[in-house]
Design a protein around this motif. Structure first.
Motif, PDB file in Angstrom:
ATOM      1  N   UNK A   1       0.841  -1.202   0.000  1.00 18.43           N
ATOM      2  CA  UNK A   1       0.000   0.000   0.000  1.00 18.43           C
ATOM      3  C   UNK A   1       0.876   1.251   0.000  1.00 18.43           C
ATOM      4  N   UNK A   2       1.933   1.243   0.797  1.00 19.45           N
ATOM      5  CA  UNK A   2       2.843   2.398   0.849  1.00 19.45           C
ATOM      6  C   UNK A   2       3.522   2.618  -0.497  1.00 19.45           C
ATOM      7  N   UNK A   3       3.925   1.543  -1.149  1.00 18.17           N
ATOM      8  CA  UNK A   3       4.562   1.653  -2.468  1.00 18.17           C
ATOM      9  C   UNK A   3       3.589   2.271  -3.465  1.00 18.17           C
ATOM     10  N   UNK A   4       2.337   1.827  -3.441  1.00 22.91           N
ATOM     11  CA  UNK A   4       1.325   2.386  -4.347  1.00 22.91           C
ATOM     12  C   UNK A   4       1.138   3.878  -4.064  1.00 22.91           C
ATOM     13  N   UNK A   5       1.085   4.245  -2.789  1.00 21.29           N
ATOM     14  CA  UNK A   5       0.948   5.661  -2.420  1.00 21.29           C
ATOM     15  C   UNK A   5       2.155   6.463  -2.903  1.00 21.29           C
ATOM     16  N   UNK A   6       3.351   5.912  -2.742  1.00 20.01           N
ATOM     17  CA  UNK A   6       4.560   6.606  -3.185  1.00 20.01           C
ATOM     18  C   UNK A   6       4.589   6.768  -4.700  1.00 20.01           C
ATOM     19  N   UNK A   7       4.109   5.777  -5.432  1.00 18.17           N
ATOM     20  CA  UNK A   7       4.052   5.894  -6.895  1.00 18.17           C
ATOM     21  C   UNK A   7       3.099   7.013  -7.310  1.00 18.17           C
ATOM     22  N   UNK A   8       2.001   7.146  -6.580  1.00 14.71           N
ATOM     23  CA  UNK A   8       1.043   8.219  -6.854  1.00 14.71           C
ATOM     24  C   UNK A   8       1.688   9.576  -6.595  1.00 14.71           C
ATOM     25  N   UNK A   9       2.421   9.691  -5.499  1.00 19.61           N
ATOM     26  CA  UNK A   9       3.124  10.942  -5.182  1.00 19.61           C
ATOM     27  C   UNK A   9       4.167  11.232  -6.255  1.00 19.61           C
TER      28      UNK A   9
ATOM     29  N   UNK B   1       4.078  10.450  -9.417  1.00 28.70           N
ATOM     30  CA  UNK B   1       3.390  10.968 -10.603  1.00 28.70           C
ATOM     31  C   UNK B   1       3.049  12.448 -10.423  1.00 28.70           C
ATOM     32  N   UNK B   2       2.578  12.789  -9.235  1.00 31.85           N
ATOM     33  CA  UNK B   2       2.212  14.190  -8.968  1.00 31.85           C
ATOM     34  C   UNK B   2       3.447  15.090  -9.001  1.00 31.85           C
ATOM     35  N   UNK B   3       4.557  14.611  -8.456  1.00 26.88           N
ATOM     36  CA  UNK B   3       5.796  15.397  -8.479  1.00 26.88           C
ATOM     37  C   UNK B   3       6.277  15.623  -9.897  1.00 26.88           C
ATOM     38  N   UNK B   4       6.267  14.579 -10.703  1.00 23.90           N
ATOM     39  CA  UNK B   4       6.700  14.702 -12.096  1.00 23.90           C
ATOM     40  C   UNK B   4       5.804  15.692 -12.825  1.00 23.90           C
ATOM     41  N   UNK B   5       4.499  15.589 -12.588  1.00 20.08           N
ATOM     42  CA  UNK B   5       3.555  16.515 -13.223  1.00 20.08           C
ATOM     43  C   UNK B   5       3.810  17.951 -12.802  1.00 20.08           C
ATOM     44  N   UNK B   6       4.052  18.163 -11.521  1.00 19.98           N
ATOM     45  CA  UNK B   6       4.303  19.520 -11.022  1.00 19.98           C
ATOM     46  C   UNK B   6       5.600  20.075 -11.597  1.00 19.98           C
ATOM     47  N   UNK B   7       6.604  19.234 -11.757  1.00 18.28           N
ATOM     48  CA  UNK B   7       7.886  19.687 -12.299  1.00 18.28           C
ATOM     49  C   UNK B   7       7.770  20.046 -13.772  1.00 18.28           C
ATOM     50  N   UNK B   8       6.859  19.412 -14.487  1.00 18.26           N
ATOM     51  CA  UNK B   8       6.689  19.691 -15.927  1.00 18.26           C
ATOM     52  C   UNK B   8       5.946  20.998 -16.175  1.00 18.26           C
ATOM     53  N   UNK B   9       5.161  21.431 -15.194  1.00 21.27           N
ATOM     54  CA  UNK B   9       4.404  22.667 -15.369  1.00 21.27           C
ATOM     55  C   UNK B   9       5.352  23.850 -15.368  1.00 21.27           C
ATOM     56  N   UNK B  10       5.071  24.778 -16.249  1.00 18.45           N
ATOM     57  CA  UNK B  10       5.915  25.970 -16.326  1.00 18.45           C
ATOM     58  C   UNK B  10       5.248  27.098 -15.552  1.00 18.45           C
TER      59      UNK B  10
ATOM     60  N   UNK C   1      -1.526  24.886  -9.026  1.00 19.98           N
ATOM     61  CA  UNK C   1      -2.266  24.711 -10.272  1.00 19.98           C
ATOM     62  C   UNK C   1      -2.969  23.359 -10.252  1.00 19.98           C
ATOM     63  N   UNK C   2      -4.201  23.389 -10.665  1.00 20.59           N
ATOM     64  CA  UNK C   2      -4.962  22.148 -10.713  1.00 20.59           C
ATOM     65  C   UNK C   2      -4.541  21.379 -11.957  1.00 20.59           C
ATOM     66  N   UNK C   3      -4.493  20.034 -11.841  1.00 16.07           N
ATOM     67  CA  UNK C   3      -4.130  19.257 -13.026  1.00 16.07           C
ATOM     68  C   UNK C   3      -5.167  19.448 -14.127  1.00 16.07           C
ATOM     69  N   UNK C   4      -4.683  19.368 -15.354  1.00 11.90           N
ATOM     70  CA  UNK C   4      -5.586  19.527 -16.496  1.00 11.90           C
ATOM     71  C   UNK C   4      -6.610  18.398 -16.484  1.00 11.90           C
ATOM     72  N   UNK C   5      -7.863  18.784 -16.733  1.00 14.15           N
ATOM     73  CA  UNK C   5      -8.942  17.799 -16.783  1.00 14.15           C
ATOM     74  C   UNK C   5      -8.911  17.111 -18.139  1.00 14.15           C
ATOM     75  N   UNK C   6      -9.047  15.807 -18.111  1.00 10.55           N
ATOM     76  CA  UNK C   6      -9.122  15.063 -19.363  1.00 10.55           C
ATOM     77  C   UNK C   6     -10.548  15.157 -19.889  1.00 10.55           C
ATOM     78  N   UNK C   7     -10.645  15.351 -21.173  1.00 10.00           N
ATOM     79  CA  UNK C   7     -11.978  15.422 -21.788  1.00 10.00           C
ATOM     80  C   UNK C   7     -12.522  14.017 -21.949  1.00 10.00           C
ATOM     81  N   UNK C   8     -13.766  13.879 -21.623  1.00 13.69           N
ATOM     82  CA  UNK C   8     -14.445  12.597 -21.783  1.00 13.69           C
ATOM     83  C   UNK C   8     -15.214  12.644 -23.078  1.00 13.69           C
ATOM     84  N   UNK C   9     -14.919  11.732 -23.971  1.00 14.95           N
ATOM     85  CA  UNK C   9     -15.599  11.668 -25.277  1.00 14.95           C
ATOM     86  C   UNK C   9     -16.894  10.905 -25.094  1.00 14.95           C
ATOM     87  N   UNK C  10     -17.935  11.441 -25.684  1.00 12.18           N
ATOM     88  CA  UNK C  10     -19.241  10.759 -25.609  1.00 12.18           C
ATOM     89  C   UNK C  10     -19.649  10.261 -26.947  1.00 12.18           C
TER      90      UNK C  10
END
Length: 142
Positions: A96-104, A106-115, A133-142
Motif C-alpha cells: 500500500x505504501x509503495x502504491x501511495x509513493x508511486x502516486x506521489x 506521478x504528482x511530483x513529475x507533473x508539477x515539475x513539468x508545469x511551467x 495549479x490544478x491538473x488539467x482535466x481530461x476530456x471525456x468523449x461521448x
C-alpha cells in the motif's frame, strides 16, 4: 557455561550497549545476572537472540511484534505461524505504501513539468503555480 560482559556482547552482536540495556528494559532480553560489583553478565545464547531481533527489524517488524515472537518461543511454542501472519500483514502494508509513493511520484513529475508564467508574482492565495495549479482535466468523449 562461559559468561560474557555487556561490551563483549555488544561487539559480537554489532549493537550499541545502550540498545542492549533498552532491550532489557522492554523485556526483549532477559534480565542479566550481575556480578558482586554490579556488572551485567550474559550466557552465550544472548547473541543469537540479539541477532534474531536485528534480523527481524531488517524485515520491518516492530519491537512489539518481535517481543510477541520471543515470548512464544520462551514459553516453548513455535512462533512460526504467528511470524508468517505478521509478515503477510507487513507485506500488504508495504505494498500500500509503495502504491501511495508511486502516486506521489506521478504528482511530483507533473508539477515539475508545469511551467511558471514568466511574469508571475505571488499575491493573495497564489504562492506558486507549480504546486497550486490544478491538473488539467481530461476530456471525456461521448
Amino acid at each position: 557455561m562461559k559468561t560474557l560482559f555487556i561490551g563483549t556482547i555488544a561487539k559480537q552482536a554489532g549493537v550499541p550497549i545502550k540498545t542492549i540495556r533498552y532491550y532489557e528494559e522492554v523485556r526483549l532480553l532477559p534480565q542479566p545476572v550481575r556480578t558482586s560489583a554490579g556488572y551485567r553478565t550474559y550466557a552465550f545464547p544472548i547473541i543469537d537472540r540479539l541477532m534474531f531481533i536485528k534480523k527481524a527489524q531488517t524485515l520491518g517488524l516492530t519491537l512489539k511484534d518481535i517481543k510477541t515472537f520471543l515470548d512464544l518461543a520462551d514459553r516453548g511454542h513455535c512462533p512460526c505461524g504467528h511470524v508468517q501472519h505478521t509478515l503477510k500483514q507487513s507485506l500488504q502494508g508495504l505494498r500500500r505504501k509503495i502504491a501511495d509513493l508511486k502516486e506521489i511520484e506521478k504528482k511530483l513529475v507533473g508539477a515539475m513539468r508545469q511551467k511558471c508564467p514568466p511574469d508571475f508574482k505571488p499575491s493573495g492565495s497564489a504562492i506558486c503555480p507549480k504546486i497550486q495549479r490544478k491538473p488539467k482535466q481530461r476530456r471525456v468523449m461521448r
